[in-house]
Design a protein around this motif. Structure first.
Motif, short mmCIF file in Angstrom:
data_model
loop_
_atom_site.label_atom_id
_atom_site.label_comp_id
_atom_site.label_asym_id
_atom_site.label_seq_id
_atom_site.Cartn_x
_atom_site.Cartn_y
_atom_site.Cartn_z
N THR A 1 0.83 -1.21 0.00
CA THR A 1 0.00 0.00 0.00
C THR A 1 0.86 1.27 0.00
N GLN A 2 1.94 1.23 0.77
CA GLN A 2 2.79 2.43 0.84
C GLN A 2 3.61 2.60 -0.43
N ALA A 3 3.98 1.49 -1.06
CA ALA A 3 4.73 1.58 -2.33
C ALA A 3 3.86 2.30 -3.36
N ARG A 4 2.57 1.97 -3.37
CA ARG A 4 1.64 2.62 -4.31
C ARG A 4 1.46 4.10 -3.97
N GLN A 5 1.25 4.34 -2.69
CA GLN A 5 1.03 5.71 -2.20
C GLN A 5 2.24 6.59 -2.54
N MET A 6 3.43 6.07 -2.31
CA MET A 6 4.65 6.87 -2.58
C MET A 6 4.88 7.06 -4.07
N GLY A 7 4.65 6.01 -4.87
CA GLY A 7 4.84 6.13 -6.32
C GLY A 7 3.92 7.20 -6.89
N PHE A 8 2.68 7.20 -6.39
CA PHE A 8 1.68 8.18 -6.84
C PHE A 8 2.13 9.59 -6.45
N PHE A 9 2.53 9.77 -5.21
CA PHE A 9 2.90 11.11 -4.75
C PHE A 9 4.20 11.59 -5.43
N ALA A 10 5.13 10.66 -5.66
CA ALA A 10 6.38 11.04 -6.35
C ALA A 10 6.06 11.59 -7.74
#
Ligand code: FAD
Length: 498
Positions: free
Chosen positions: A369-378
């Protein structure tokens, strides 16, 4: 193509693919190149968000060429060097260097390795790590001829393995005094106790079926036969074991060895040591012998090491003065930038130590979930920086409350805020923990309050409290007046643990 807008994203895992897809679809004038050492990439599908940020989704594995569009290109190759001054990267598979205006490193993490002594070669093949599909298949194959395995580690992967492996004796070696300690306190761990030895699916509710996990591949043989996938495959994710037959040869039995670690591994049983609970005549059946630092010695067919991961930053470090955490993760700022100009990082490879977080209820855990969240925000940050327009960036900063939906022992588990007391060391004396266990409905609710405000919660089973509790953590309402009623839906059939 305008080289000013040429962005390179490295890594075909969920953070890299999310970042590259958002950049290319939302910004038609950008040209995005995704570089991945693995030809199969992972993508999110069927995303459902409960409440504000509890994401539940399936995972699709896709051949990377399916992603390509007019402004999105994929290169299968391994990055072997980064020249951050000239903004160039070098791949193992081509001579030409690739120039970037901005780069986002999303190369994930790799399992922590067990340091093997002099007898390394002899025992190596009996030591398994679970990280990508190849690892999982190799484990499955050896399990099919196994009677006893030893699992080391107390996090999500080890806990999941103990549940998923059927027809096998399992010796579970944990450093803590209760199992699942990364996610559970002793009381929550106790809730799962009765499901440890189950050889079938544990949750009796019919509506709790597994999430679908499906694979989409094309017949691209060239891509599937990549030679470097062993070290560089994408990390497995939710339901990685569905579709794998994880069966051994004997009746399932789980023995937990608490507060200990591996001291030594031998190919043959040492003459001066005695195997725990084992007749001399039975010793020949085992591939290896494991000595624990509590003095016990076990014979087994293989060991699975699941003691955590370390960020995969090695290929980028030489000649670049990155600020890294002690385990090698890129330290990033609140706009996903490393300390080196135009270099961003997201997912398991980065480490977050933001001061901004001191007031929030979020913390980093290397999760899907955090990998997705961070990829999106990056992706949002890179685009905003390139367009020199950061005024709306705050809107996409979604790191306020930790929220993760997963499954343990077949039960749906929702983790919110500081669910295991993380970051609550200061002011601990003002904390209270409430539990409600409902055996009939197979539910457990745990809530942590500090000064009457909700700081974290664990919801096991179909409790329907997730949205309310998430909101209570977000808005920090004072619940002192309701304290003992916070988790009571109906007064019948419930009891509280202290
Ligand atoms: P990864 O998915 O690891 O992707 C890294 C990518 O970088 C890969 O494509 C790789 O090929 C590429 N790469 C690496 N080095 C290079 C290089 N030099 N050049 C080019 N490309 C490179 N999380 C959950 O939330 N829930 C779960 O139930 C869960 N279960 C898990 C079970 C297992 C067995 C494992 C191993 C992990 C599990 N996780 C789970 C964790 C989750 O899988 C990771 O947090 C997540 O996949 C991290 O995504 P990522 O994009 O950062 O990295």
């Amino acid at each position: 193509m305008d080289s000013f807008n040429s962005i390179v994203v490295i890594g075909g895992g969920i953070s890299g693919v999310t970042c590259a897809k958002v950049l290319s679809t939302e910004n038609p004038t950008f040209f995005v190149t995704l570089i991945s050492a693995s030809p199969i990439v992972k993508m999110v599908s069927n995303l459902r968000t409960i409440g504000r940020s509890i994401d539940i989704f399936d995972v699709i594995e896709q051949n990377s060429n399916c992603l390509e569009t007019v402004n999105f290109k994929v290169i299968i190759g391994k990055v072997i060097h980064l020249d951050s001054k000239k903004q160039l990267i070098q791949l193992d598979c081509q001579k030409e260097l690739i120039h970037y205006s901005k780069i986002c490193i999303c190369t994930g993490a790799k399992p922590k390795r067990f340091k093997i002594g002099d007898n390394g070669k002899e025992i190596e093949r009996y030591i398994k790590y679970i990280r990508d599909t190849d690892h999982a298949i190799s484990f499955k194959n050896m399990l099919s001829t196994s009677k006893r395995i030893l699992i080391v580690g107390n996090g999500g992967i080890a806990t999941e393995l103990v549940h998923e492996v059927k027809n096998c004796q399992i010796v579970w070696v944990i450093k803590d005094d209760h199992f699942g300690a990364t996610f559970f306190d002793p009381a929550v761990s106790k809730f799962f106790n009765k499901y440890l030895n189950n050889n079938s699916n544990t949750c009796k509710k019919e509506n709790l079926k597994k999430r679908e996990h499906f694979t989409v591949t094309t017949n691209n043989k060239k891509q599937d036969s990549s030679s470097n996938k062993n070290d560089f495959g994408v990390a497995l994710g939710p339901d990685w074991h569905s579709g794998l037959d994880l069966h051994g040869l004997v009746e399932k039995n789980v023995t937990i060895e608490k507060c200990c670690n591996i001291k030594n591994i031998y190919r043959k049983c040492p003459m001066d040591k005695k195997c725990f609970n084992e007749k001399e005549s039975d010793l020949k059946q085992w591939n290896i012998f494991v000595e624990l630092d509590n003095g016990k010695l076990y014979g087994c067919d293989m060991i699975i090491i699941a003691t955590g991961v370390v960020p995969n930053s090695d290929p980028f470090i030489s000649d670049n003065s990155f600020e890294l955490c002690s385990e090698g993760g890129f330290l990033i700022d609140t706009e996903m930038r490393t300390n080196i100009k135009n270099v961003y990082a997201a997912g398991d490879v980065c480490t977050i130590k933001w001061k901004k977080l001191s007031t929030s209820h979020w913390f980093q855990m290397r999760l899907w979930t955090q990998a997705r969240q961070m990829g999106f925000f990056a992706a949002k940050c890179i685009a905003a920086h390139l367009k020199n327009d950061c005024k709306n960036l705050e809107l996409y900063f979604n790191f306020e409350v930790f929220a993760h939906a997963t499954k343990f022992f077949g039960f749906r588990v929702i983790l919110l805020g500081f669910f295991n007391g993380q970051n609550l060391q200061e002011g601990r004396e003002n904390c209270s923990i409430l539990y409600r266990v409902d055996d009939e409905r197979q539910q457990l609710i745990k809530v942590i309050l500090q000064n009457g405000k909700m700081k974290g919660a664990i919801l096991i089973g179909e409790t329907e409290f997730e949205e309310t509790f998430e909101n209570l953590i977000y808005n920090q309402m004072d619940l002192s007046r309701f304290e003992s009623n916070v988790i009571t839906k109906s007064n019948q059939g419930n009891h509280q643990l202290s």
